[in-house]
Design a protein around this motif. Structure first.
Motif, PDB file in Angstrom:
ATOM      1  N   SER A  51      -9.240  -5.779  92.307  1.00  0.00           N
ATOM      2  CA  SER A  51      -9.648  -6.256  90.981  1.00  0.00           C
ATOM      3  C   SER A  51     -10.375  -5.173  90.171  1.00  0.00           C
ATOM      4  O   SER A  51     -10.613  -5.338  88.982  1.00  0.00           O
ATOM      5  CB  SER A  51     -10.529  -7.501  91.103  1.00  0.00           C
ATOM      6  N   GLN A  52     -10.737  -4.071  90.849  1.00  0.00           N
ATOM      7  CA  GLN A  52     -11.455  -3.016  90.143  1.00  0.00           C
ATOM      8  C   GLN A  52     -10.526  -2.041  89.418  1.00  0.00           C
ATOM      9  O   GLN A  52     -10.973  -1.095  88.784  1.00  0.00           O
ATOM     10  CB  GLN A  52     -12.374  -2.265  91.122  1.00  0.00           C
ATOM     11  N   ASN A  53      -9.228  -2.276  89.547  1.00  0.00           N
ATOM     12  CA  ASN A  53      -8.270  -1.383  88.886  1.00  0.00           C
ATOM     13  C   ASN A  53      -7.123  -2.232  88.343  1.00  0.00           C
ATOM     14  O   ASN A  53      -6.464  -2.940  89.107  1.00  0.00           O
ATOM     15  CB  ASN A  53      -7.745  -0.382  89.924  1.00  0.00           C
ATOM     16  N   ASP A  54      -6.915  -2.171  87.039  1.00  0.00           N
ATOM     17  CA  ASP A  54      -5.893  -3.044  86.466  1.00  0.00           C
ATOM     18  C   ASP A  54      -4.462  -2.575  86.719  1.00  0.00           C
ATOM     19  O   ASP A  54      -3.508  -3.147  86.216  1.00  0.00           O
ATOM     20  CB  ASP A  54      -6.140  -3.300  84.966  1.00  0.00           C
ATOM     21  N   LEU A  58     -13.278 -11.012  89.458  1.00  0.00           N
ATOM     22  CA  LEU A  58     -14.253 -10.950  90.544  1.00  0.00           C
ATOM     23  C   LEU A  58     -15.079 -12.237  90.673  1.00  0.00           C
ATOM     24  O   LEU A  58     -15.308 -12.720  91.781  1.00  0.00           O
ATOM     25  CB  LEU A  58     -15.178  -9.739  90.357  1.00  0.00           C
ATOM     26  N   ARG A  74     -11.250  -7.901  96.030  1.00  0.00           N
ATOM     27  CA  ARG A  74     -12.331  -7.309  95.230  1.00  0.00           C
ATOM     28  C   ARG A  74     -11.990  -5.854  94.877  1.00  0.00           C
ATOM     29  O   ARG A  74     -12.162  -5.419  93.752  1.00  0.00           O
ATOM     30  CB  ARG A  74     -13.656  -7.369  96.004  1.00  0.00           C
ATOM     31  N   ARG A  75     -11.458  -5.155  95.889  1.00  0.00           N
ATOM     32  CA  ARG A  75     -11.084  -3.758  95.652  1.00  0.00           C
ATOM     33  C   ARG A  75      -9.955  -3.681  94.607  1.00  0.00           C
ATOM     34  O   ARG A  75     -10.014  -2.888  93.670  1.00  0.00           O
ATOM     35  CB  ARG A  75     -10.627  -3.121  96.982  1.00  0.00           C
ATOM     36  N   THR A  91      -8.670  -8.337  84.827  1.00  0.00           N
ATOM     37  CA  THR A  91      -9.269  -8.002  86.119  1.00  0.00           C
ATOM     38  C   THR A  91     -10.797  -7.997  86.090  1.00  0.00           C
ATOM     39  O   THR A  91     -11.439  -8.214  87.113  1.00  0.00           O
ATOM     40  CB  THR A  91      -8.763  -6.635  86.609  1.00  0.00           C
ATOM     41  N   ASN A  92     -11.377  -7.772  84.890  1.00  0.00           N
ATOM     42  CA  ASN A  92     -12.845  -7.737  84.827  1.00  0.00           C
ATOM     43  C   ASN A  92     -13.472  -9.110  85.134  1.00  0.00           C
ATOM     44  O   ASN A  92     -14.579  -9.199  85.642  1.00  0.00           O
ATOM     45  CB  ASN A  92     -13.324  -7.228  83.457  1.00  0.00           C
TER      46      ASN A  92
END
Lengths: 300, 148
Positions: A144-147, A116, A141-142, A112-113
């Protein structure tokens, strides 16, 4: 009466426009796409009705590689550094497919890092061909900030691509849809061939050989647009690769299918056996040609 | 003034047809149907809206072609829209052979989905139709379960 009618229409128009302005570029919505300005690029509906869905699936290609316990490597990915350089609709649609495959690969490995960068690049290209409204960048985007959001990330990514593809086909921009599919396919073939160089697993070799079936169909789609010089240029780039597949054969031994009900689920089992006849030399040639074509396409 | 109204109608039609809101209901049905498929990965959706068939005639159906891969377990799911008159069914064909269906004509039993263990990479066809040739609105979903 006329005045009343005018105000009702005006209100409906404004409401509709506002309803869609949340995720669309307001100034570019009504732009006429380049492709509509060239009459020979418009294909009648009946000529494209033979489209085949799921021609090349990022999910399935990445799942195959992951199922063989192959480690993730970002060296297989196309760089997003030059995304702004893709200025024509053709480059944008083709690279949209390429990044789409890479996004599937990243998602499958839960990277996920790095996602983006790819969703940003895809959004840029999607806006370029006026289908950005179908790519839910903010939600992606939201997520992708949490796996922990992998399922939703996968669903929205794949669904967004399906919507873009369907919209292009419905709006007589099938040439761009074919380019997207070509991009997904070439990047998928690049990924599997590059992985095979390091992990020469028989399943990967078979997968490489099976791409003969997909490439044949893809070339047929490209040929439909025989008056589109840019699509023909891409078809010409792919012809030497097709040549590498010509002596590969696939034989099928028919078996008796089975239908069973397991835990309340109906399961149909195909018992045919398919055998891909491909030599190490043929694989080697395909790997080299795929690399050459793919690198040419992403550098245009 | 009449010219202005004409222009507005044209704009309304254009904005309406190009707006994502145009298919909002459909998107909701796709999302719900994909979720109902279970712990699988969504690949494609096939939205269908059909008129009723003529009495005594063949029930209308929608055909889609898709490429499936060897050694892969897929799930096909069918969902009729809440306001659909007819109940949808999905059938999978390889060439002219029926190889999977959400409706068992022998038992008369309906299934919301079926799994297909594919052993040959190639082009397959799905047909979505409504029972008794009724009109209807539905979506079919193709999902990836696992590599075999």
């Amino acid at each position: 009466m006329i005045k009343k009618c005018f105000y009702i229409l005006l209100t409906v128009c404004m409401l509709n426009a506002c309803g869609s302005c949340g995720n669309r570029g307001s100034s570019s919505d009504l732009e006429v796409p380049d492709t509509l300005m060239y009459s020979d690029a418009i294909i009648p509906d009946d000529e494209i009705s033979g489209f085949i869905d799921n021609m090349s699936s990022p999910v399935e290609m990445a799942a195959l590689i992951k199922s063989l316990d192959v480690k993730f490597s970002n060296k297989y990915l196309a760089s997003t550094d030059n995304v702004e350089d893709f200025s024509t609709e053709y480059q944008q649609a083709l690279n949209l497919g390429i990044y789409g495959l890479d996004l599937g690969y990243l998602n499958m490995y839960n990277k996920t890092n790095a996602v983006l960068d790819y969703i940003s690049a895809i959004k840029t290209l999607a806006d370029g061909i006026n289908v950005g409204q179908f790519f839910d960048f903010a939600t992606l985007r939201r997520l992708s900030q949490n796996d922990q959001n992998l399922d939703s990330l996968m669903y929205i990514s794949v669904h967004s691509f399906n919507q873009m593809d369907r919209y292009l086909r419905k709006n007589k921009r099938s040439n761009l849809s074919v380019l997207m599919i070509t991009g997904v396919w070439i990047e998928g073939n690049y990924l599997v061939t590059q992985v095979y160089k390091e992990v020469p697993h028989p399943e990967l070799k078979e997968k490489i050989g099976e791409q003969k079936i997909v490439l044949d169909k893809l070339m047929l789609f490209l040929e439909v647009f025989k008056n589109d010089k840019q699509l023909q240029a891409i078809a010409n780039d792919l012809k030497p690769l097709k040549e590498q597949y010509k002596d590969i054969t696939i034989t099928i031994q028919k078996g008796e299918p089975q239908a069973i009900e397991k835990d309340g689920t109906l399961v149909f089992i195909q018992n045919d056996v398919s055998i891909v006849n491909i030599t190490d030399e043929q694989v080697k040639s395909i790997i080299a040609k795929t690399e050459e074509v793919r690198n040419k396409l992403i550098s245009k | 003034m009449r010219q202005l109204i004409k222009t507005l109608f044209s704009t309304l039609l254009l904005v309406g047809l190009t707006s994502p809101l145009f298919s909002q209901d459909n998107m909701e049905l796709v999302g719900q149907c994909a979720a109902s498929a279970g712990n699988v990965t969504y690949l494609k959706d096939f939205p269908v809206k059909l008129d009723a068939g003529t009495p005594g005639g063949k029930p209308p159906s929608a055909k889609f072609s898709l490429l499936l891969s060897k050694n892969t377990n897929y799930r096909f799911t069918i969902c009729s829209a809440p306001d659909s008159e007819g109940e949808a069914m999905l059938q999978l064909f390889e060439m002219n052979n029926l190889i999977g269906s959400t409706y068992n004509s022998t038992t008369g039993k309906d299934y919301p989905s079926f799994d297909f263990k594919c052993q040959v990479t190639g082009v397959y066809h799905i047909f979505i139709s409504f029972k008794d040739g009724k009109a209807g609105d539905a979506v079919g979903i193709l999902s990836f379960i696992e590599r075999l």
